[in-house]
Design an enzyme around this catalytic site. Structure first.
Site, PDB file in Angstrom:
ATOM      1  N   ASP A 105     -61.020 -41.136  11.465  1.00  0.00           N
ATOM      2  CA  ASP A 105     -60.019 -40.309  10.781  1.00  0.00           C
ATOM      3  C   ASP A 105     -58.914 -40.047  11.790  1.00  0.00           C
ATOM      4  O   ASP A 105     -59.057 -40.321  12.987  1.00  0.00           O
ATOM      5  CB  ASP A 105     -60.649 -38.992  10.295  1.00  0.00           C
ATOM      6  CG  ASP A 105     -59.639 -38.100   9.580  1.00  0.00           C
ATOM      7  OD1 ASP A 105     -58.788 -38.635   8.840  1.00  0.00           O
ATOM      8  OD2 ASP A 105     -59.672 -36.874   9.770  1.00  0.00           O
ATOM      9  N   SER A 106     -57.831 -39.436  11.312  1.00  0.00           N
ATOM     10  CA  SER A 106     -56.761 -39.053  12.230  1.00  0.00           C
ATOM     11  C   SER A 106     -57.199 -37.903  13.136  1.00  0.00           C
ATOM     12  O   SER A 106     -56.578 -37.654  14.164  1.00  0.00           O
ATOM     13  CB  SER A 106     -55.534 -38.627  11.429  1.00  0.00           C
ATOM     14  OG  SER A 106     -55.885 -37.549  10.580  1.00  0.00           O
ATOM     15  N   GLY A 137     -50.513 -38.355   7.801  1.00  0.00           N
ATOM     16  CA  GLY A 137     -50.021 -38.230   6.433  1.00  0.00           C
ATOM     17  C   GLY A 137     -48.542 -37.957   6.279  1.00  0.00           C
ATOM     18  O   GLY A 137     -48.018 -37.930   5.171  1.00  0.00           O
ATOM     19  N   CYS A 180     -60.595 -40.996   5.752  1.00  0.00           N
ATOM     20  CA  CYS A 180     -59.211 -40.529   5.735  1.00  0.00           C
ATOM     21  C   CYS A 180     -58.588 -40.957   4.416  1.00  0.00           C
ATOM     22  O   CYS A 180     -58.484 -42.160   4.132  1.00  0.00           O
ATOM     23  CB  CYS A 180     -58.470 -41.171   6.914  1.00  0.00           C
ATOM     24  SG  CYS A 180     -56.734 -40.746   6.987  1.00  0.00           S
ATOM     25  N   THR A 225     -55.575 -40.735   3.558  1.00  0.00           N
ATOM     26  CA  THR A 225     -54.275 -41.374   3.766  1.00  0.00           C
ATOM     27  C   THR A 225     -54.451 -42.859   4.037  1.00  0.00           C
ATOM     28  O   THR A 225     -53.805 -43.704   3.412  1.00  0.00           O
ATOM     29  CB  THR A 225     -53.556 -40.693   4.954  1.00  0.00           C
ATOM     30  OG1 THR A 225     -53.534 -39.290   4.705  1.00  0.00           O
ATOM     31  CG2 THR A 225     -52.152 -41.210   5.126  1.00  0.00           C
ATOM     32  N   GLU A 259     -56.691 -28.456  11.675  1.00  0.00           N
ATOM     33  CA  GLU A 259     -56.806 -28.924  13.064  1.00  0.00           C
ATOM     34  C   GLU A 259     -56.744 -27.746  14.040  1.00  0.00           C
ATOM     35  O   GLU A 259     -57.300 -27.807  15.127  1.00  0.00           O
ATOM     36  CB  GLU A 259     -55.681 -29.924  13.392  1.00  0.00           C
ATOM     37  CG  GLU A 259     -55.842 -31.279  12.726  1.00  0.00           C
ATOM     38  CD  GLU A 259     -56.959 -32.138  13.325  1.00  0.00           C
ATOM     39  OE1 GLU A 259     -57.122 -32.125  14.556  1.00  0.00           O
ATOM     40  OE2 GLU A 259     -57.676 -32.810  12.543  1.00  0.00           O
ATOM     41  N   CYS A 271     -57.758 -35.606   0.666  1.00  0.00           N
ATOM     42  CA  CYS A 271     -57.657 -35.694   2.130  1.00  0.00           C
ATOM     43  C   CYS A 271     -58.940 -35.096   2.689  1.00  0.00           C
ATOM     44  O   CYS A 271     -59.393 -34.038   2.222  1.00  0.00           O
ATOM     45  CB  CYS A 271     -56.436 -34.904   2.597  1.00  0.00           C
ATOM     46  SG  CYS A 271     -56.387 -34.571   4.364  1.00  0.00           S
ATOM     47  N   HIS A 317     -59.595 -33.573   5.285  1.00  0.00           N
ATOM     48  CA  HIS A 317     -59.508 -32.254   5.921  1.00  0.00           C
ATOM     49  C   HIS A 317     -59.764 -31.134   4.902  1.00  0.00           C
ATOM     50  O   HIS A 317     -60.166 -30.035   5.273  1.00  0.00           O
ATOM     51  CB  HIS A 317     -58.126 -32.039   6.537  1.00  0.00           C
ATOM     52  CG  HIS A 317     -57.927 -32.703   7.874  1.00  0.00           C
ATOM     53  ND1 HIS A 317     -57.868 -34.055   8.029  1.00  0.00           N
ATOM     54  CD2 HIS A 317     -57.767 -32.169   9.113  1.00  0.00           C
ATOM     55  CE1 HIS A 317     -57.667 -34.348   9.318  1.00  0.00           C
ATOM     56  NE2 HIS A 317     -57.603 -33.212   9.994  1.00  0.00           N
TER      57      HIS A 317
HETATM   58  N1  DGL Z   1     -57.987 -36.537   6.987  1.00  0.00           N
HETATM   59  C1  DGL Z   1     -56.765 -37.265   6.751  1.00  0.00           C
HETATM   60  C2  DGL Z   1     -56.726 -37.669   5.288  1.00  0.00           C
HETATM   61  O1  DGL Z   1     -57.770 -37.692   4.673  1.00  0.00           O
HETATM   62  C3  DGL Z   1     -55.630 -36.456   7.272  1.00  0.00           C
HETATM   63  C4  DGL Z   1     -54.366 -37.205   7.301  1.00  0.00           C
HETATM   64  C5  DGL Z   1     -53.391 -36.743   8.305  1.00  0.00           C
HETATM   65  O2  DGL Z   1     -53.681 -36.914   9.480  1.00  0.00           O
HETATM   66  O3  DGL Z   1     -52.324 -36.283   7.906  1.00  0.00           O
HETATM   67  O4  DGL Z   1     -55.718 -37.998   4.718  1.00  0.00           O
END
Ligand code: DGL
Length: 269
Positions: A10-11, A43, A73, A75, A152, A186, A188
């Protein structure tokens, strides 16, 4: 059986919502997790940049001899083209299909909400997928760009005023659109699902991408005889591209266990 680890990326921290579900469903699997904390958020970036980042994340996991890759993720799942997925030497799972299928199964009214990052929503991928499965669906979307930095930074307590106000602001249109299911598009977002649920109201069922993806992953591994064959608890290795300290505190809170094996990686080298 296949005793290689499952690769998850993931990011940042959001993909841990999937790790949590993976550990509960498949406790003996080894997991290698990569959180691109040095480049989060994805994103808000262009599709080209997201694809480049995803390619690097995937190549990193392949170096760890993983048996499958989960893009934890929304995105990346929405933006990564099929041509990229087709080049991979191991099976690849995103979160979009599992979550969208679950929403189509759950809705009674055919009115489906989707929230996610700006890039995921603007790509139109969730909308296209849902319409393919359920052509009569009415889809209501809302990008929520501030949710990722809030998570985050650990502002996830259910009574956090900033996160509650942000959710009320973003989700007012979803609330008045009368959807009966809402995809948390997402990874998160499940970390603040209590806050999101309050903002949309109790009659809206939330679809957690992680939960649905893990059900599909477990089914795939079993069907293809790729489950780990040991009885003991699997090992977990975590890699991040920024400071370990920023990640470990929140990660431990989210996973409910002490994490000692986090390593920092540097793609520039
Ligand atoms: N967890 C990522 C997602 O599901 C976050 C994306 C981001 O870093 O903006 O989209």
């Amino acid at each position: 059986m296949d005793n290689r680890p499952i690769g998850v990326f993931d990011s940042g921290l959001g993909g841990l919502s999937i790790v949590r579900q993976l550990v509960a469903a498949l406790p003996s699997e080894d997991i290698v997790y990569f959180g691109d904390t040095g480049r989060v958020p994805y994103g808000t970036r262009s599709q080209q940049t997201i694809i480049r980042y995803a390619r690097e994340d995937i190549d990193f996991l392949l170096q760890h001899d993983v048996k499958m890759i989960i893009a934890a993720c929304g995105t990346v799942s929405a933006v990564l083209p099929q041509s990229e997925i087709a080049r991979l030497p191991v099976p690849f799972f995103g979160v979009l299909a599992s979550a969208s299928n679950a929403a189509c199964r759950s809705t009674r009214s055919g009115r489906i909400g989707v929230i996610g990052t700006a890039s995921a929503i603007n790509s139109g991928a969730y909308q296209r997928y849902i319409h393919n499965v359920l052509p009569q669906a009415e889809i209501f979307t809302q990008p929520c760009p501030l949710f990722v930095p809030l998570v985050e930074n650990g502002l996830i307590a259910e009574d956090n005023q900033i996160t509650n106000l942000t959710a009320e602001m973003y989700l007012a249109p979803i609330r008045s659109s009368d959807v009966d299911v809402l995809i948390l598009g997402c990874t998160h977002y499940p970390l603040i699902s209590g806050i999101i649920s309050k903002a949309v109201g109790p009659d809206v069922a939330l679809i957690d991408t992680g939960k649905e993806t893990v059900i599909d992953v477990a089914g795939f591994l079993a069907k293809n005889d790729m489950l780990h064959d040991k009885d003991s608890v699997g090992t977990k290795r975590y890699f991040v591209s920024d400071d370990i300290d920023g990640f470990s505190g929140i990660a431990e809170e989210l996973l409910g266990e002490k994490i000692t094996n986090i390593e920092k990686v540097d793609f520039e080298k």
